[in-house]
Design an enzyme around this catalytic site. Sequence first.
Site, PDB file in Angstrom:
ATOM      1  N   ARG A  74       0.833  -1.211   0.000  1.00  0.00           N
ATOM      2  CA  ARG A  74       0.000   0.000   0.000  1.00  0.00           C
ATOM      3  C   ARG A  74       0.866   1.258   0.000  1.00  0.00           C
ATOM      4  O   ARG A  74       1.480   1.605   0.997  1.00  0.00           O
ATOM      5  CB  ARG A  74      -0.922  -0.024   1.223  1.00  0.00           C
ATOM      6  CG  ARG A  74      -1.897   1.140   1.283  1.00  0.00           C
ATOM      7  CD  ARG A  74      -2.948   1.068   0.190  1.00  0.00           C
ATOM      8  NE  ARG A  74      -3.768  -0.135   0.321  1.00  0.00           N
ATOM      9  CZ  ARG A  74      -4.532  -0.588  -0.691  1.00  0.00           C
ATOM     10  NH1 ARG A  74      -4.586   0.031  -1.854  1.00  0.00           N
ATOM     11  NH2 ARG A  74      -5.236  -1.695  -0.511  1.00  0.00           N
ATOM     12  N   ARG A 100       2.119  -6.010 -10.361  1.00  0.00           N
ATOM     13  CA  ARG A 100       2.527  -5.387  -9.092  1.00  0.00           C
ATOM     14  C   ARG A 100       2.854  -6.402  -7.997  1.00  0.00           C
ATOM     15  O   ARG A 100       3.321  -6.008  -6.938  1.00  0.00           O
ATOM     16  CB  ARG A 100       1.441  -4.417  -8.605  1.00  0.00           C
ATOM     17  CG  ARG A 100       0.096  -5.044  -8.304  1.00  0.00           C
ATOM     18  CD  ARG A 100      -0.885  -3.992  -7.773  1.00  0.00           C
ATOM     19  NE  ARG A 100      -2.216  -4.562  -7.522  1.00  0.00           N
ATOM     20  CZ  ARG A 100      -3.146  -3.984  -6.789  1.00  0.00           C
ATOM     21  NH1 ARG A 100      -2.906  -2.811  -6.232  1.00  0.00           N
ATOM     22  NH2 ARG A 100      -4.337  -4.551  -6.622  1.00  0.00           N
ATOM     23  N   HIS A 170       0.130   3.732 -10.613  1.00  0.00           N
ATOM     24  CA  HIS A 170      -0.894   4.003  -9.591  1.00  0.00           C
ATOM     25  C   HIS A 170      -0.260   4.744  -8.409  1.00  0.00           C
ATOM     26  O   HIS A 170      -0.255   4.268  -7.273  1.00  0.00           O
ATOM     27  CB  HIS A 170      -1.452   2.642  -9.159  1.00  0.00           C
ATOM     28  CG  HIS A 170      -2.642   2.641  -8.275  1.00  0.00           C
ATOM     29  ND1 HIS A 170      -2.721   3.374  -7.103  1.00  0.00           N
ATOM     30  CD2 HIS A 170      -3.803   1.965  -8.372  1.00  0.00           C
ATOM     31  CE1 HIS A 170      -3.891   3.125  -6.525  1.00  0.00           C
ATOM     32  NE2 HIS A 170      -4.560   2.278  -7.279  1.00  0.00           N
ATOM     33  N   ASP A 215     -13.334   8.315  -6.639  1.00  0.00           N
ATOM     34  CA  ASP A 215     -12.760   7.231  -7.448  1.00  0.00           C
ATOM     35  C   ASP A 215     -13.195   7.460  -8.893  1.00  0.00           C
ATOM     36  O   ASP A 215     -14.311   7.114  -9.275  1.00  0.00           O
ATOM     37  CB  ASP A 215     -13.256   5.871  -6.905  1.00  0.00           C
ATOM     38  CG  ASP A 215     -12.524   4.692  -7.523  1.00  0.00           C
ATOM     39  OD1 ASP A 215     -11.667   4.909  -8.412  1.00  0.00           O
ATOM     40  OD2 ASP A 215     -12.804   3.545  -7.123  1.00  0.00           O
ATOM     41  N   GLU A 274      -3.213   8.748 -11.012  1.00  0.00           N
ATOM     42  CA  GLU A 274      -2.653   7.623 -11.751  1.00  0.00           C
ATOM     43  C   GLU A 274      -2.674   7.913 -13.246  1.00  0.00           C
ATOM     44  O   GLU A 274      -3.740   8.184 -13.810  1.00  0.00           O
ATOM     45  CB  GLU A 274      -3.479   6.370 -11.443  1.00  0.00           C
ATOM     46  CG  GLU A 274      -3.678   6.149  -9.953  1.00  0.00           C
ATOM     47  CD  GLU A 274      -4.763   5.112  -9.646  1.00  0.00           C
ATOM     48  OE1 GLU A 274      -4.936   4.168 -10.438  1.00  0.00           O
ATOM     49  OE2 GLU A 274      -5.442   5.280  -8.618  1.00  0.00           O
TER      50      GLU A 274
HETATM   51  C1  BG6 Z   1      -7.852   2.707  -7.799  1.00  0.00           C
HETATM   52  C2  BG6 Z   1      -9.211   2.254  -8.209  1.00  0.00           C
HETATM   53  O1  BG6 Z   1      -7.064   2.856  -8.948  1.00  0.00           O
HETATM   54  O2  BG6 Z   1      -7.239   1.738  -6.958  1.00  0.00           O
HETATM   55  C3  BG6 Z   1     -10.037   1.997  -6.949  1.00  0.00           C
HETATM   56  O3  BG6 Z   1      -9.826   3.215  -9.045  1.00  0.00           O
HETATM   57  C4  BG6 Z   1      -9.331   1.011  -6.032  1.00  0.00           C
HETATM   58  O4  BG6 Z   1     -11.317   1.504  -7.323  1.00  0.00           O
HETATM   59  C5  BG6 Z   1      -7.935   1.517  -5.745  1.00  0.00           C
HETATM   60  O5  BG6 Z   1     -10.057   0.848  -4.843  1.00  0.00           O
HETATM   61  C6  BG6 Z   1      -7.091   0.618  -4.851  1.00  0.00           C
HETATM   62  O6  BG6 Z   1      -7.000  -0.648  -5.384  1.00  0.00           O
HETATM   63  P1  BG6 Z   1      -6.237  -1.792  -4.624  1.00  0.00           P
HETATM   64  O7  BG6 Z   1      -6.489  -3.054  -5.420  1.00  0.00           O
HETATM   65  O8  BG6 Z   1      -4.777  -1.425  -4.594  1.00  0.00           O
HETATM   66  O9  BG6 Z   1      -6.799  -1.860  -3.232  1.00  0.00           O
END
Ligand code: BG6
Length: 302
Positions: A74, A100, A170, A215, A274
Amino acid sequence: MIELAALNARHGIPGQVTFKQGPGGPVVGEVTNAHASATLALQGAQVLTWAPRGQSPAIWLSRAARFVPGKSIRGGAPVCWPWFGPHATDPGLPAHGYARTVPWEVVETRALDDGATELALALVENDQTRAMWRHRARLSLRVTVGRTLKLALATLNAGNEDFVIGEALHTYFAIGDIADIRIAGLEGGEYLDKVGGGSVRRRQDGPISFAAETDRIYLNTEAECAIEDARLKRRIRIAKSGSRSTVVWNPWAAKADKMGDLGPDGWRGMVCVESANAADNVVTVKAGASHTLAVEYRVEPL
Ligand code: BG6
């Protein structure tokens, strides 16, 4: 340990690039030079941190991030590929693709003449990745750590049939407080609003500000955008090429609590902007051709 020693012997640069055992297992490259410092996990080729010299971090890494082999971390700049969001037909496949969460290898590291440091990585395919996506592609990421941070994600179609990819860098940016920032550059643009699980088309009125879960996939835009941060008194500029979508995301309190790896109030200190090719903007890569999505991030006083 022998592998780490071999990696450092081959790709370490004294005083600039060192590979270390990261928390929880995955190997992390530490980069430091006259312009900035950064860290990058070999799992996912994921930039975890970047701070221009003399500045607080521009990229956000959750204090509660979990470093578990095969799980996404994260924060930082995860590489979403070869699809963005949920898989179009198979909900059993991982969200945002598999790039990833799998190991990448270091191909090259270089100390550049201008004092920046460049690292090139390539995704390592295996039977598991081929079971999720059958096409023959070579995916590489070039990272240039300097006064700016540059990332270039290149997809080469090494097979003899065309394929379609969705993708995103992202990136989680570090901000003073989500309620005190705005994002300029996407004014008037059309976006898909994904809050609540739907996909409603709307149009952006003015700069983006935040007062609830956000989002959105902004479509058909190659525009540079900027995070204007009143509290940290800085602007982060996000320039891009080979990208026709920009995704803007903050989970807000309730969703962040459910996610469990954002840390207490972590959502307040981050925003994802992103650079992507998603939804209407997925890319066809012809057999033998390649496609590159590239970004450059720059921090300046507001
Ligand atoms: C964003 C999406 O790019 O990533 C969201 O638009 C999503 O919908 C977020 O919740 C996080 O995704 P993840 O899979 O890393 O928890």
